[in-house]
Enzyme design. Structure first.
Site, PDB file in Angstrom:
ATOM      1  N   GLU A   1       7.352  -1.821   1.411  1.00 28.08           N
ATOM      2  CA  GLU A   1       6.480  -2.733   0.675  1.00 28.08           C
ATOM      3  C   GLU A   1       6.663  -2.421  -0.789  1.00 28.08           C
ATOM      4  O   GLU A   1       6.215  -1.394  -1.287  1.00 28.08           O
ATOM      5  CB  GLU A   1       5.025  -2.553   1.120  1.00 28.08           C
ATOM      6  CG  GLU A   1       4.146  -3.753   0.756  1.00 28.08           C
ATOM      7  CD  GLU A   1       3.502  -3.612  -0.600  1.00 28.08           C
ATOM      8  OE1 GLU A   1       4.171  -3.975  -1.604  1.00 28.08           O
ATOM      9  OE2 GLU A   1       2.362  -3.163  -0.672  1.00 28.08           O
TER      10      GLU A   1
ATOM     11  N   CYS B   1      -0.083  -4.285  -6.192  1.00 27.44           N
ATOM     12  CA  CYS B   1       1.148  -4.974  -5.804  1.00 27.44           C
ATOM     13  C   CYS B   1       0.919  -6.458  -5.631  1.00 27.44           C
ATOM     14  O   CYS B   1       1.843  -7.258  -5.807  1.00 27.44           O
ATOM     15  CB  CYS B   1       1.706  -4.370  -4.515  1.00 27.44           C
ATOM     16  SG  CYS B   1       0.529  -4.365  -3.142  1.00 27.44           S
TER      17      CYS B   1
END
Length: 461
Positions: free
Chosen positions: A230, A264
């Site tokens: 990720e 993020c």
């Protein structure tokens, strides 16, 4: 003994020091994890759930201590750090609630003389490499599902937030889980890369930068296994002409600036329909000017310091690049301190952006809110997809069909309507393009933490 020392991004004092593992320590941890994995594999899902439930209760009992550690290590305002403890518990309990059904055998329809089923077996040892920005959430996404699936876990947390790995390990020990089921390990980057290639590690999950993901992929290239990555985003939002104006302004600003933009899935590019652009800019300006920089331990602080020492300069360079190419800095745009302390960056609003500017192309990871006018849905869609990253995108509209049209064409792992910067544990968390590969959370999140085995029994000839 070599120590990893973490500074407090507000005071500059030492937040914590932990010993870095030498080769002998790494070997001991991995050998212990292999042994713990055998115990976990033999336990029932119900037993594993009990370990996880007691672990969560143990961490909730230590919520204030854990939150203060987070604030000291990476600068998150204390109230937000406490919220993260609650979010960790929510995600863990959701994964517990679906574990029995998600991990059950898949029994195929009857066939005379045969029994056919698919068993979901644990992998063994999972190496989890979480990020510092949400140090509990990026860890729990892996730790709890991995344990529920019957694996042992080694948590090598970010060097910015090492104490969080220790909190998980201690909580599992306090929960009466098998010895060494979840262990915390502190080591340097070369050691992490060596562990990725170690035969005693069965699966790796990394949350971090694209560069870090590339390095770890190369380190594990000689082994035939999947790796979960990720790697962040440059997440766009589209403000359509029919949006709920007040709620959209409030949520988009918060989605860009919460946790000092160090997320993020933060909103990093906002495409506003031209019919709303000037009004939207004015409304955002009022909110951005209201952020309070200061001591993360102070309840009045809404924007904490920047975690990483080099990052304020990088943010300033992104702003200057945009300004040099024609953008206007409406609010903020500079490094600063509060009462002579801290590595802060001002809450920043920019207008007149275009896709030639670096902050419209790469993850900024800071409190920047760039606004760009567009004349149509089609223009917004094209610009939203003009990125090498693909984590989340949001569409702000009261028209469900408009949102569905965007969702069908947006190249992102998650598409939101009227929300952003949020993770629902019932839905898989997915990155596409350079935002990574694989997925966590939801019923699908167990797939990467187990391997299927086919049972093909002939019961009679």
């Amino acid at each position: 003994m070599t120590l990893l020392t973490v500074d407090n991004p507000y005071t500059g004092d030492v937040a914590c020091s932990v010993p870095l593992a030498d080769e002998a320590t790494v070997n001991t941890v991995l050998d212990q994890a292999r042994a713990a994995a055998r115990v976990a594999r033999a336990a029932s899902v119900a037993e594993r759930k009990a370990w996880c439930e007691r672990m969560v209760a143990s961490m909730e009992a230590q919520a204030d201590t854990i939150a203060r550690d987070i604030s000291r290590m990476m600068g998150k305002p204390l109230a937000q750090a406490r919220n993260e403890v609650g979010g960790m518990a929510e995600r863990a309990r959701h994964m517990m609630s679906i574990a029995e059904a998600s991990l059950a055998d898949i029994v195929l329809p009857p066939k005379t003389g045969f029994e056919r089923r698919i068993v979901k077996e644990p992998l063994g040892v999972v190496l989890d490499l979480p990020a510092w920005n949400y140090p509990l959430l990026t860890a729990v996404n892996v730790v709890v599902p991995a344990v529920l699936a019957g694996n042992a876990v080694v948590v090598k947390h970010s060097p910015r937030s090492p104490l969080c790995g220790e909190h998980f390990a201690r909580a599992f020990s306090a929960a009466g889980a098998p010895a060494n089921l979840v262990q915390a390990l502190h080591c340097d980057h070369p050691t992490s890369e060596r562990m990725v290639g170690d035969a005693r590690v069965d699966h790796v999950v990394f949350t971090g930068s694209v560069y870090g993901g590339q390095r770890l992929s190369q380190a594990g290239a000689g082994r035939f296994r999947h790796m979960g990555l990720e790697l962040g985003g440059n997440d766009p939002a589209y403000v359509a002409p029919d949006c709920d104006f007040g709620k959209t302004v409030e949520n988009v600003v918060d989605g860009a600036l919460y946790n000092a933009g160090q997320s993020c899935c933060a909103v990093e590019r906002v495409y506003v329909h031209r019919s709303l652009y000037n009004r939207f800019t004015e409304a955002c300006e009022a909110l951005v000017r209201g952020y309070v920089l200061g001591d993360p331990m102070n309840a009045q602080t809404t924007l904490g310091p920047i975690a990483q020492p080099n990052h304020p300069v990088e943010l300033e360079l992104l702003v200057e690049d945009a300004r040099a190419k024609g953008a206007r800095v409406v609010v903020g745009g500079k490094r600063t301190q509060v009462d002579g302390k801290g590595r802060f960056f001002e809450a920043t609003l920019l207008t007149g952006l275009d896709d030639s500017m670096r902050l419209m192309q790469q993850e900024s990871f800071g409190p920047l809110l760039p606004l760009c006018p567009v004349d149509s849905d089609e223009e917004a869609l094209a610009k939203m997809n003009r990125s090498e990253l693909g984590l989340t995108a949001s569409v702000w509209t009261q028209d469900r069909e408009r949102a569905a049209r965007f969702a069908a064409q947006l190249e992102y792992g998650t598409v939101y309507m009227n929300r952003c910067d949020s993770v629902d544990p019932a839905l898989p968390w997915i990155g596409v393009k350079n935002s990574g590969r694989g997925h966590s959370l939801s019923a699908l999140g167990f797939d990467a933490l187990t391997r299927p085995k086919s049972l093909h029994f002939r019961l009679s000839f």
